[in-house]
Write a protein that holds these residues in place. Structure first.
Motif, PDB file in Angstrom:
ATOM      1  N   VAL A 201      -3.955   3.689   0.346  1.00 54.57           N
ATOM      2  CA  VAL A 201      -3.907   3.432  -1.126  1.00 54.57           C
ATOM      3  C   VAL A 201      -3.601   1.614  -1.321  1.00 54.57           C
ATOM      4  N   PRO A 202      -4.484   0.849  -1.081  1.00 54.24           N
ATOM      5  CA  PRO A 202      -4.158  -0.419  -1.318  1.00 54.24           C
ATOM      6  C   PRO A 202      -3.780  -0.992  -2.970  1.00 54.24           C
TER       7      PRO A 202
ATOM      8  N   HIS B 159       0.715  -1.162  -0.153  1.00 51.30           N
ATOM      9  CA  HIS B 159      -0.107   0.020  -0.003  1.00 51.30           C
ATOM     10  C   HIS B 159       0.781   1.163   0.102  1.00 51.30           C
ATOM     11  N   MET B 160       0.197   2.320  -0.028  1.00 53.10           N
ATOM     12  CA  MET B 160       0.944   3.704   0.020  1.00 53.10           C
ATOM     13  C   MET B 160       0.112   4.816   0.703  1.00 53.10           C
ATOM     14  N   HIS B 161       0.484   5.716   0.851  1.00 53.26           N
ATOM     15  CA  HIS B 161      -0.233   6.999   1.549  1.00 53.26           C
ATOM     16  C   HIS B 161       0.240   8.192   0.494  1.00 53.26           C
ATOM     17  N   ARG B 162      -0.635   8.879  -0.032  1.00 46.54           N
ATOM     18  CA  ARG B 162      -0.239  10.239  -0.936  1.00 46.54           C
ATOM     19  C   ARG B 162       0.149  11.188   0.037  1.00 46.54           C
TER      20      ARG B 162
ATOM     21  N   HIS C 250       5.414   6.344  -1.238  1.00 46.23           N
ATOM     22  CA  HIS C 250       6.270   5.206  -1.397  1.00 46.23           C
ATOM     23  C   HIS C 250       5.326   4.140  -1.079  1.00 46.23           C
ATOM     24  N   PRO C 251       5.333   3.238  -2.265  1.00 46.83           N
ATOM     25  CA  PRO C 251       4.721   1.924  -1.777  1.00 46.83           C
ATOM     26  C   PRO C 251       5.573   0.791  -0.754  1.00 46.83           C
ATOM     27  N   HIS C 252       4.683   0.399  -0.017  1.00 44.73           N
ATOM     28  CA  HIS C 252       5.454  -0.400   1.100  1.00 44.73           C
ATOM     29  C   HIS C 252       4.430  -1.625   1.671  1.00 44.73           C
ATOM     30  N   ALA C 253       5.158  -2.485   2.152  1.00 46.37           N
ATOM     31  CA  ALA C 253       4.383  -3.698   2.635  1.00 46.37           C
ATOM     32  C   ALA C 253       5.335  -4.271   3.981  1.00 46.37           C
ATOM     33  N   VAL C 254       4.685  -4.927   4.853  1.00 51.37           N
ATOM     34  CA  VAL C 254       5.493  -5.289   6.122  1.00 51.37           C
ATOM     35  C   VAL C 254       5.092  -6.819   6.255  1.00 51.37           C
ATOM     36  N   GLU C 255       6.023  -7.393   6.787  1.00 53.15           N
ATOM     37  CA  GLU C 255       5.667  -9.129   7.242  1.00 53.15           C
ATOM     38  C   GLU C 255       6.622  -9.326   8.190  1.00 53.15           C
ATOM     39  N   LEU C 256       6.238 -10.222   9.233  1.00 50.38           N
ATOM     40  CA  LEU C 256       6.957 -10.898  10.036  1.00 50.38           C
ATOM     41  C   LEU C 256       7.153 -12.303   9.861  1.00 50.38           C
ATOM     42  N   GLU C 257       8.111 -12.742  10.202  1.00 48.13           N
ATOM     43  CA  GLU C 257       8.496 -14.093  10.012  1.00 48.13           C
ATOM     44  C   GLU C 257       7.425 -14.910  10.631  1.00 48.13           C
ATOM     45  N   PRO C 258       6.788 -16.000  10.081  1.00 50.99           N
ATOM     46  CA  PRO C 258       5.499 -16.640  10.602  1.00 50.99           C
ATOM     47  C   PRO C 258       5.826 -17.207  11.883  1.00 50.99           C
ATOM     48  N   SER C 259       6.826 -17.632  12.192  1.00 55.28           N
ATOM     49  CA  SER C 259       7.129 -18.218  13.579  1.00 55.28           C
ATOM     50  C   SER C 259       7.565 -17.348  14.793  1.00 55.28           C
TER      51      SER C 259
END
Length: 154
Positions: A144-145, A51-54, A90-99
């Motif tokens: 903004v998805p 997503h991003m933010h304008r 700036h488009p960005h995504a966030v992810e944590l290690e599943p465990s």
């Protein structure tokens, strides 16, 4: 008008989702809309789609765990003490290690994300399926998805 604020550990407006538990430490009300500060406790499997933010910036400060950020097409692994600033556009995504679990502070500037969470908390399951309602909410709070979390190649 901005307000003096003292928030104890484990306190603040609380939003307990399945993938994270967020505490609003400093709200739009406290800063006259200048920014909001949240503590985000990340649970197993946490991810936030691309997503991003304008017009909003986000700053993340990692306290615990390894949090992966996808910004402008590049993955970065952020551990404790890392600070990441994402300017508007700036488009960005966030992810944590599943465990793993993690914890980070997030500053959203100007404020608004705290109000977005408050509205989400009042919604029922059918509201989340309402495309028009979600589009209006995202527009109101400058979200903004852009898609799912891109794959990592670690």
């Amino acid at each position: 008008m901005a307000k003096r604020t003292i928030v104890a550990p484990g306190a603040g407006k609380s939003y307990d989702w399945s993938a994270d538990h967020t505490f609003v430490k400093v709200s739009a009300e406290n800063t006259a809309g200048a920014y909001a500060l949240m503590e985000d406790n990340l649970n197993h499997g946490f991810k936030l789609g691309l997503h991003m933010h304008r017009s909003h910036a986000e700053t993340f400060y990692i306290i615990e765990g390894i949090v992966h950020f996808h910004i402008d097409g590049v993955w970065t692994a952020a551990g404790p003490g890392t600070c990441i600033h994402v300017p508007p556009g700036h488009p960005h995504a966030v992810e944590l290690e599943p465990s793993q679990t993690g914890r980070m502070l997030m500053i959203y500037q100007p404020a608004g994300f705290d109000q977005y969470l408050a509205e989400l908390a009042c919604m029922g399951p059918s509201d989340f399926e309402d495309v028009a309602l979600m589009a209006a909410l995202n527009e109101r709070y400058d979200l903004v998805p852009l898609g799912d979390v891109p794959p990592r190649s670690d």
